[in-house]
Write an enzyme that holds these catalytic residues in place. Structure first.
Site, mmCIF file in Angstrom:
data_model
loop_
_atom_site.group_PDB
_atom_site.id
_atom_site.type_symbol
_atom_site.label_atom_id
_atom_site.label_comp_id
_atom_site.label_asym_id
_atom_site.label_seq_id
_atom_site.Cartn_x
_atom_site.Cartn_y
_atom_site.Cartn_z
ATOM 1 N N SER A 120 0.823 -1.216 0.000
ATOM 2 C CA SER A 120 0.000 0.000 0.000
ATOM 3 C C SER A 120 0.852 1.259 0.000
ATOM 4 C CB SER A 120 -0.929 -0.007 1.209
ATOM 5 O OG SER A 120 -0.176 -0.202 2.379
ATOM 6 N N HIS A 141 -1.678 -2.473 -6.815
ATOM 7 C CA HIS A 141 -2.313 -2.109 -5.542
ATOM 8 C C HIS A 141 -3.834 -2.212 -5.679
ATOM 9 C CE1 HIS A 141 -2.934 1.193 -2.276
ATOM 10 N NE2 HIS A 141 -3.115 -0.009 -1.785
ATOM 11 N N GLU A 153 -4.232 0.322 -8.701
ATOM 12 C CA GLU A 153 -3.184 1.318 -8.906
ATOM 13 C C GLU A 153 -1.958 0.546 -9.395
ATOM 14 O OE1 GLU A 153 -2.155 3.322 -5.224
ATOM 15 O OE2 GLU A 153 -2.266 5.288 -6.188
ATOM 16 N N ASN A 191 -2.869 6.437 -1.287
ATOM 17 C CA ASN A 191 -2.655 6.615 0.147
ATOM 18 C C ASN A 191 -1.968 7.932 0.494
ATOM 19 O OD1 ASN A 191 -4.011 4.449 1.298
ATOM 20 N ND2 ASN A 191 -2.400 3.042 0.666
#
Ligand code: 3HC
Length: 285
Positions: A120, A141, A153, A191
């Site tokens: 992540s 991801h 991602e 993130n």
């Protein structure tokens, strides 16, 4: 021609089992690998429940659910990954642990096999450097719940080749996902933006600006988020949120990414969100 025919997924937690499910659902022979039989049994139940739920809603037929489940084999032997065209790693977020696993996998897989990490926030370039094939290494991801969330991602490491990237983008589409390509900087895009939002929401509670319920209502009613940021933090896991804030703080060296003291304290107290039964909210069962 499909992008790949055989995938090995290492790590059978929430993300790994979800990835194995969507991989098998797209017709790919899938091996799910973990260190313990109990963890694999739990993963099998999670996948069965998810497939049954989708069949009940009419998203798939019962026969499709059964076929998908049949395409997944479960094993505690990492050498079963040797024939995979792609290995996806979804183990917990520790760079040293990931590097050690990748060194092993690199030694046993065929030279043309591609490698992807579902990290992540840890640098893809750094993890890829543990292998002798950084040009075949990429970030994939996924988002929780994996069978539902459309985004993958796709993170290009410093040495990821164009060919690897193109194949992984194709694969993500074959899995029914919408890939978005990003570069390898701390937290990528998802993130880097999401975690400071969650952290700021925690600061609002810490400073007594509003209760957790009120903060969540603001985002659900005002911004049409399906979950408020504190419900989402509990869903993701507060330990995961803290870990990602620390990666952002270290990676950018910018104090704006300092984790809220309340987040640190809750993690220290074992209040990790849904998985521990308590976070900003209490959970049963
Ligand atoms: N398997 C299969 N289907 C599932 C499922 C699962 N595990 N979980 C939910 N669903 C399906 C339901 O069957 C339902 O289908 P329908 O639309 O056909 O009726 C649909 O998803 C919605 O589920 P529910 O009706 O049970 O509940 P909600 O409407 O509350 O939706 C949710 C649940 C999809 C989780 C929604 O609340 C949501 O989108 N939340 C935000 C999730 C999010 O932001 N995830 C990203 C987290 S960040 C991350 O993962 C990255 C990491 O690096 C931190």
């Amino acid at each position: 021609m499909p992008a790949v025919e055989r995938i090995a997924v290492i790590g059978s937690g929430t993300m790994g089992s979800g990835i194995a499910q969507v991989s098998a659902a797209s017709g790919i022979e899938t091996i799910l690998i973990d260190t313990g039989k109990a963890q694999l049994e739990k993963a099998r139940n999670t996948i069965d429940t998810s497939l049954q739920r989708m069949a009940k809603k009419g998203a798939i037929t019962e026969a499709q659910g059964i076929e998908t489940a049949k395409r997944i084999s479960f094993t505690i032997d990492i050498t079963d990954a040797e024939d995979a065209d792609l290995v996806i790693e979804a183990v917990f977020e520790r760079e040293d642990v990931k590097r050690e696993i990748w060194q092993k996998v690199d030694a046993l897989c065929k030279p043309e096999a591609m490698f992807a990490s579902n990290t992540s926030s840890i640098s893809i370039t750094a993890i890829a450097a543990a292998t002798k094939r950084p040009e075949l290494f990429i970030g994939m991801h996924f988002f929780n719940p994996v069978p539902v969330m459309k985004l993958v991602e796709v993170i290009r490491g410093n040495k990821t080749s164009d060919a690897t990237c193109a194949k992984i983008v194709q694969l993500a589409k074959e899995m029914g996902k919408s890939p978005v390509e990003v570069k390898d900087y701390p937290g990528f895009v998802s993130n880097r933006v999401l975690m400071p939002l969650i952290n700021e929401a925690i600061f609002a509670v810490y400073e007594g600006v509003a209760t957790a319920e009120s903060v969540d209502e603001v985002f659900k009613l005002g911004m049409a988020h399906p979950m408020g940021p504190l419900t989402l933090a509990d869903f993701i896991g507060l330990d995961v949120c803290l870990n990602i804030m620390e990666v952002l703080q270290t990676g950018f060296g910018d104090p704006k990414y300092r984790p809220c003291p309340l987040l640190k304290q809750m993690v220290a107290a074992g209040k990790l969100g849904r998985k521990s039964g308590e976070g900003f909210y209490k959970y049963q069962g």
